[in-house]
Design an enzyme around this catalytic site. Sequence first.
Site, PDB file in Angstrom:
ATOM      1  N   VAL A 144       0.860  -1.181   0.000  1.00 29.53           N
ATOM      2  CA  VAL A 144       0.000   0.000   0.000  1.00 29.53           C
ATOM      3  C   VAL A 144       0.894   1.227   0.000  1.00 29.53           C
ATOM      4  CG1 VAL A 144      -1.739   1.317   1.265  1.00 29.53           C
ATOM      5  CG2 VAL A 144      -1.854  -1.197   1.229  1.00 29.53           C
ATOM      6  N   ARG A 158      -4.428   3.716   5.621  1.00 30.94           N
ATOM      7  CA  ARG A 158      -5.659   3.939   6.406  1.00 30.94           C
ATOM      8  C   ARG A 158      -6.772   4.572   5.572  1.00 30.94           C
ATOM      9  NH1 ARG A 158      -1.394   5.023   9.913  1.00 30.94           N
ATOM     10  NH2 ARG A 158      -1.290   3.548  11.650  1.00 30.94           N
ATOM     11  N   ARG A 159      -6.788   4.213   4.301  1.00 33.04           N
ATOM     12  CA  ARG A 159      -7.877   4.687   3.436  1.00 33.04           C
ATOM     13  C   ARG A 159      -8.646   3.519   2.822  1.00 33.04           C
ATOM     14  NH1 ARG A 159      -5.616   9.340  -0.460  1.00 33.04           N
ATOM     15  NH2 ARG A 159      -7.582   8.771  -1.485  1.00 33.04           N
ATOM     16  N   LEU A 209      -5.970  -1.768   1.590  1.00 28.91           N
ATOM     17  CA  LEU A 209      -5.767  -3.199   1.846  1.00 28.91           C
ATOM     18  C   LEU A 209      -7.096  -3.922   1.997  1.00 28.91           C
ATOM     19  CD1 LEU A 209      -3.880  -5.557   2.360  1.00 28.91           C
ATOM     20  CD2 LEU A 209      -3.766  -4.871   4.765  1.00 28.91           C
ATOM     21  N   SER A 210      -8.022  -3.331   2.715  1.00 35.18           N
ATOM     22  CA  SER A 210      -9.338  -3.962   2.883  1.00 35.18           C
ATOM     23  C   SER A 210     -10.013  -4.190   1.539  1.00 35.18           C
ATOM     24  CB  SER A 210     -10.231  -3.099   3.772  1.00 35.18           C
ATOM     25  OG  SER A 210      -9.712  -3.012   5.076  1.00 35.18           O
ATOM     26  N   TYR A 221      -3.229  -9.596   9.672  1.00 36.82           N
ATOM     27  CA  TYR A 221      -4.096 -10.464   8.882  1.00 36.82           C
ATOM     28  C   TYR A 221      -5.165 -11.190   9.681  1.00 36.82           C
ATOM     29  CZ  TYR A 221      -1.135  -9.206   5.049  1.00 36.82           C
ATOM     30  OH  TYR A 221      -0.472  -8.480   4.096  1.00 36.82           O
ATOM     31  N   PHE A 250       6.306 -17.865   0.392  1.00 38.27           N
ATOM     32  CA  PHE A 250       6.032 -17.094  -0.818  1.00 38.27           C
ATOM     33  C   PHE A 250       5.649 -15.679  -0.466  1.00 38.27           C
ATOM     34  CE2 PHE A 250       2.306 -19.580   0.386  1.00 38.27           C
ATOM     35  CZ  PHE A 250       1.309 -18.626   0.468  1.00 38.27           C
TER      36      PHE A 250
END
Length: 410
Positions: free
Chosen positions: A84, A90-91, A94-95, A123, A410
Amino acid sequence: MSELEFRDVPESDVDRALELWWLVFHDRPDEREKREYHRAMVLRCDRVGAYDGDALVGFLVAHRFTLSVPGAELPCPGLTFVSVAPTHRRRGVLSGMIAEVFRRCAEHGRPIAALWATEAAIYGRFGFGAGTYGTTVEINSTRPLALRVDPDPRPLRLIDPAGAPAELGPYYEATRARRAGRIARDAERWRAEWLTETDEDDEELGPPRIVGLGATDEPLAGYALYRTRREDDPAKPGTVQVAELVADTPAGEAALWNYLAGIDLTGTVRAWGLAPDDPLLLFATDRDQVRAVAEFPALWIRLVDVGAALTARSWAAEAFLVLEVRDERIAANSGRFRLDATEHGCTYEPTEAAPDLVFDVRDLAACYLGGTEVRRLVLAGLVTECTPGAAAVLDAALRTEQLPHTVDEF
């Protein structure tokens, strides 16, 4: 502020995606060979990007893996290169990318996903649980390795790495079913991830070496893949770094460990990521000579479709239980479900009955491969046992002969 868009990363954007990854992880390899290695890997994977207008502000890739689970194999995207941009933290980047992965899993019938967590704290909130663990072992090989089992007397032979995928590949695939959590490897994965001339994580290690158990006219009975490192000071013995050791029997494993501990001009054998129940830790005569120096969570599992994942695996004993599952990311997984599992199969259906056990989906994922006992999570306050004895029943049903394990990072 423009709205983020989550979509495929085309080949034309792969170079800037890699630049983003190197930025986030404070790296940019100077060697052309390493940059090309990363690019080739990304091109073999599915790719998800977060775009803010034309700017690529988030990136992840998913290997197209097949994973062994108890009694079966499942398609399992392996997430990596998660990045990211520092300007967009924090925008919801990732989500949004992980939600897109989950959407694609549902669309293509992939009930589980997996990753290795660079930052373990991140995670769990996306429903991933540590499904396998690794143990790092060091052997003091300045003296003969003392073992409580007799090594297999069959001959050992060196295997040319150039032909290793053809020889090791079928043996590895035949042994994968013994342990859940192991990733299928095609010839390309063998060459690109296991048999490269230089180790990506430690360039001081030498080229790959392979020792096989059994004469050339006999079926392979085991192998060890390793590299060695010389010390700058000639008076100091070198190190043998073991990447993987697999054998049919404890005696076969003993023969391979004996060989590794007896390599000239070395004084330490280091094996990263052995299974916590690896026989070496039991049949070593002197645990001061063979020391477990670290244990860590390895492969993190996400049950994207809890029902499909549970009904795909095998069961070691009967379990007739109501599970209440809480999943903040995938609504279809949340609710109460009747699990009817026997050695012949499993059903998993919605119910209004009172629950026997209450799980967060990440904790159910941790138990899925058989590597974490439900009772331990109950004792830790992470799973609620509403019916006394229910955890023991589910543990007996989830039990596997060997703990799940993988060294395919990985």
